[in-house]
Design a protein around this motif. Sequence first.
Motif, mmCIF file in Angstrom:
data_model
loop_
_atom_site.group_PDB
_atom_site.id
_atom_site.type_symbol
_atom_site.label_atom_id
_atom_site.label_comp_id
_atom_site.label_asym_id
_atom_site.label_seq_id
_atom_site.Cartn_x
_atom_site.Cartn_y
_atom_site.Cartn_z
ATOM 1 N N ARG A 137 13.729 -29.253 -21.803
ATOM 2 C CA ARG A 137 13.304 -28.045 -21.085
ATOM 3 C C ARG A 137 13.735 -26.809 -21.873
ATOM 4 N NH1 ARG A 137 11.210 -31.602 -18.716
ATOM 5 N NH2 ARG A 137 10.973 -31.919 -16.459
ATOM 6 N N ASP A 138 13.118 -25.673 -21.557
ATOM 7 C CA ASP A 138 13.593 -24.397 -22.093
ATOM 8 C C ASP A 138 14.897 -24.049 -21.387
ATOM 9 O OD1 ASP A 138 11.261 -24.383 -23.515
ATOM 10 O OD2 ASP A 138 10.351 -22.702 -22.444
ATOM 11 N N ARG A 139 16.025 -24.050 -22.134
ATOM 12 C CA ARG A 139 17.305 -23.730 -21.505
ATOM 13 C C ARG A 139 18.262 -23.031 -22.471
ATOM 14 N NH1 ARG A 139 18.222 -29.690 -21.802
ATOM 15 N NH2 ARG A 139 17.390 -29.843 -19.686
ATOM 16 N N ILE A 140 17.737 -22.466 -23.559
ATOM 17 C CA ILE A 140 18.596 -21.786 -24.517
ATOM 18 C C ILE A 140 18.568 -20.283 -24.260
ATOM 19 C CG2 ILE A 140 19.202 -21.513 -26.936
ATOM 20 C CD1 ILE A 140 19.177 -24.436 -25.865
ATOM 21 N N VAL A 141 19.705 -19.743 -23.839
ATOM 22 C CA VAL A 141 19.875 -18.302 -23.647
ATOM 23 C C VAL A 141 20.186 -17.686 -25.006
ATOM 24 C CG1 VAL A 141 21.255 -16.537 -22.494
ATOM 25 C CG2 VAL A 141 20.774 -18.712 -21.333
ATOM 26 N N HIS A 142 19.574 -16.553 -25.312
ATOM 27 C CA HIS A 142 19.782 -15.970 -26.639
ATOM 28 C C HIS A 142 19.931 -14.459 -26.538
ATOM 29 C CE1 HIS A 142 15.395 -15.110 -26.497
ATOM 30 N NE2 HIS A 142 15.295 -16.350 -26.032
ATOM 31 N N ALA A 143 20.303 -13.850 -27.678
ATOM 32 C CA ALA A 143 20.518 -12.403 -27.729
ATOM 33 C C ALA A 143 20.106 -11.885 -29.092
ATOM 34 C CB ALA A 143 21.986 -12.068 -27.463
ATOM 35 N N GLY A 144 19.505 -10.719 -29.101
ATOM 36 C CA GLY A 144 19.088 -10.116 -30.362
ATOM 37 C C GLY A 144 18.100 -10.959 -31.130
ATOM 38 N N GLY A 145 17.314 -11.763 -30.401
ATOM 39 C CA GLY A 145 16.373 -12.681 -31.045
ATOM 40 C C GLY A 145 17.084 -13.870 -31.632
ATOM 41 N N ASP A 146 17.765 -13.666 -32.746
ATOM 42 C CA ASP A 146 18.467 -14.766 -33.413
ATOM 43 C C ASP A 146 19.896 -14.364 -33.762
ATOM 44 O OD1 ASP A 146 18.026 -12.927 -35.397
ATOM 45 O OD2 ASP A 146 16.795 -14.217 -36.659
ATOM 46 N N ALA A 147 20.488 -13.475 -32.962
ATOM 47 C CA ALA A 147 21.851 -13.004 -33.225
ATOM 48 C C ALA A 147 22.769 -13.281 -32.043
ATOM 49 C CB ALA A 147 21.838 -11.507 -33.544
ATOM 50 N N SER A 148 22.593 -14.440 -31.424
ATOM 51 C CA SER A 148 23.327 -14.758 -30.195
ATOM 52 C C SER A 148 24.828 -14.810 -30.425
ATOM 53 C CB SER A 148 22.834 -16.090 -29.638
ATOM 54 O OG SER A 148 21.444 -16.061 -29.431
ATOM 55 N N GLY A 149 25.248 -15.498 -31.477
ATOM 56 C CA GLY A 149 26.675 -15.623 -31.738
ATOM 57 C C GLY A 149 27.336 -14.286 -32.003
ATOM 58 N N ALA A 150 26.642 -13.420 -32.722
ATOM 59 C CA ALA A 150 27.185 -12.094 -33.001
ATOM 60 C C ALA A 150 27.372 -11.293 -31.719
ATOM 61 C CB ALA A 150 26.269 -11.348 -33.967
ATOM 62 N N GLU A 151 26.440 -11.420 -30.780
ATOM 63 C CA GLU A 151 26.547 -10.690 -29.520
ATOM 64 C C GLU A 151 27.672 -11.247 -28.654
ATOM 65 O OE1 GLU A 151 25.843 -7.952 -26.441
ATOM 66 O OE2 GLU A 151 25.564 -7.959 -28.612
ATOM 67 N N VAL A 152 27.824 -12.581 -28.633
ATOM 68 C CA VAL A 152 28.934 -13.185 -27.884
ATOM 69 C C VAL A 152 30.261 -12.715 -28.464
ATOM 70 C CG1 VAL A 152 30.108 -15.357 -27.359
ATOM 71 C CG2 VAL A 152 27.619 -15.200 -27.132
ATOM 72 N N THR A 153 30.384 -12.730 -29.790
ATOM 73 C CA THR A 153 31.619 -12.308 -30.436
ATOM 74 C C THR A 153 31.904 -10.835 -30.194
ATOM 75 O OG1 THR A 153 31.280 -13.981 -32.152
ATOM 76 C CG2 THR A 153 32.826 -12.236 -32.641
ATOM 77 N N ARG A 154 30.856 -9.990 -30.265
ATOM 78 C CA ARG A 154 31.035 -8.554 -29.992
ATOM 79 C C ARG A 154 31.520 -8.326 -28.574
ATOM 80 N NH1 ARG A 154 29.363 -4.851 -27.036
ATOM 81 N NH2 ARG A 154 27.811 -6.219 -26.037
ATOM 82 N N THR A 155 30.877 -8.997 -27.632
ATOM 83 C CA THR A 155 31.229 -8.821 -26.221
ATOM 84 C C THR A 155 32.681 -9.199 -25.952
ATOM 85 O OG1 THR A 155 28.943 -9.274 -25.542
ATOM 86 C CG2 THR A 155 30.656 -9.546 -23.869
#
Length: 556
Positions: A137-155
């Motif tokens: 199923r579609d279940r991948i939450v993302h951020a910045g298109g393909d910058a999810s890890g960077a956004e998690v780390t920033r937060t």
Amino acid sequence: MSASLTRVVAALPLPAAGWTRSTDVVVVGTGAAGLMTAVALADAGRAVTVVTKGALGDGSSAWAQGGLAAVLGPDDDADLHVHDTLVAGAGLCDEDAVRTLVAEAPAAVALLQELGARLDLDADGRPALTREGGHSRDRIVHAGGDASGAEVTRTLGDALRARGIEVLEHTAALEILRTGDGRVVGLRVARIEDGALVDAGDLYAPAVVLATGGYGQVYAASSNPAGATGDGLALALRAGAEVADVEMVQFHPTVLWCGPGAEGQQVLVSEAVRGEGAVLVDATGRRIMLGAHPLADLAPRDVVSATIAAHLRATGEDHVFLDATHLGAEFVARRFPGITAACAAAGFDLSREPVPVAPAAHYACGGVVADLDGRTTVPGLYAVGEVACTGVQGANRLASNSITEGLVAARRCAALLSTEMATSAGVPATMTGTAGALDPAARPALAAATTRHAGVVRDAAGLTELAGLLGALPRTGPDAVLDAAAVETTALHTVATLLAAAALTRTESRGCHRRLDAPGTRPEWQVRLVHRLDRSGHVHTRTEPVRTLAAAQVVA
């Protein structure tokens, strides 16, 4: 079964401690798991000191492109996520741990949003979802298109700074301090200046949490950053902790191929690109995953990497191609801005031409034996994130379960330590074991040999050669001056030695572990290989049954 297989460094030649300080908890590492642990502990009223050998936020989390797996869609449910994880894990997952992860993943995503994470949203303002390999199923939450890890780390980095948590940057974690009966009482650290270790001291604490990430740099080419050298695994092993499943190294199938002999951190092309419809093709344009697995290009990573490796062996070619041209230039640029830019910097246009890709080391499914609360086999020592082996990932990690696991485990570990922890550290015992370290000059040969003999596919002859080479690498003696390069090289040698021994012992192919001379998956090997270290540096290995087995189909 117990057997002494080989020998690694049991103790480092430590610099003397020139100072001591006390805190409630020491957290080592500032990826997603370490940052979340520190933030949650501070919110629970604990005094926390964070140690990182780089700058705040360095580590693999910041490079993650895909996102976080969580059941949030109307057509999804927890049982489907559990099933997908178990199938990908090829029989080595702990089902109880997987169910806990899946149940708590949505709350972890919600907490990120509360802390200010700018997730990509759909038209209704809910987290936008996409699909990656192995997911039904579609279940991948993302951020910045393909910058999810960077956004998690920033937060999480912003949340840490807002709470005034002490962070010792550019500081090496050298040895876990323990009492005579083996209980953790702190950590010896030293500041890194131009590669030298200076101003060493002891952080006294009744709890040390390892969140140091994986060991991708044991290979010559990896998607991991330079700091992913297995420091936490080696630290824990020297402190008496058990480690498991070290042979289960996941190779990401689509790492940008930039020529023969490429070394160091390579450009990752996220699985989410295939989740949006890109396909793998050979030089003639033929799709190579059709017929290889029912999910074709979205098969689990071990299957895709093994299929590519078999194609390259059969053709003598260096790489295959990822074709996203039919997705449209505007969509590719908007959905994958970071990947598009990275490809362009290497001379490729992802939206207008198939780009060359090949598997490269990506994620360590094994690590320090721990539960999802972070408890290890050593009292007072905890491990969360990629450094830990909780049973969630099994023999092959399901895409985007990693940051999710790190956040869930971090929150659970912090909750545990907020209520169950000794009130004082105690007195460390004198360290024992013959001190030594690997000569840093041995690191290139170590990485080259591990790549050659313990890559996507292995066999007994190559693994035996690897073990022999590792055993012959030069070491420094107890009087040598320890530096940062020696600490990392020693950790990599420890990891490579365990990897070679475990891969040689496991005479089957399962998940990430593929043996050319033992291609079948054998039911008697549905066990974990668990290692411990004695004071002389001998590694002892035993088998341990998987705690709970699910009736999921194992795809060999």
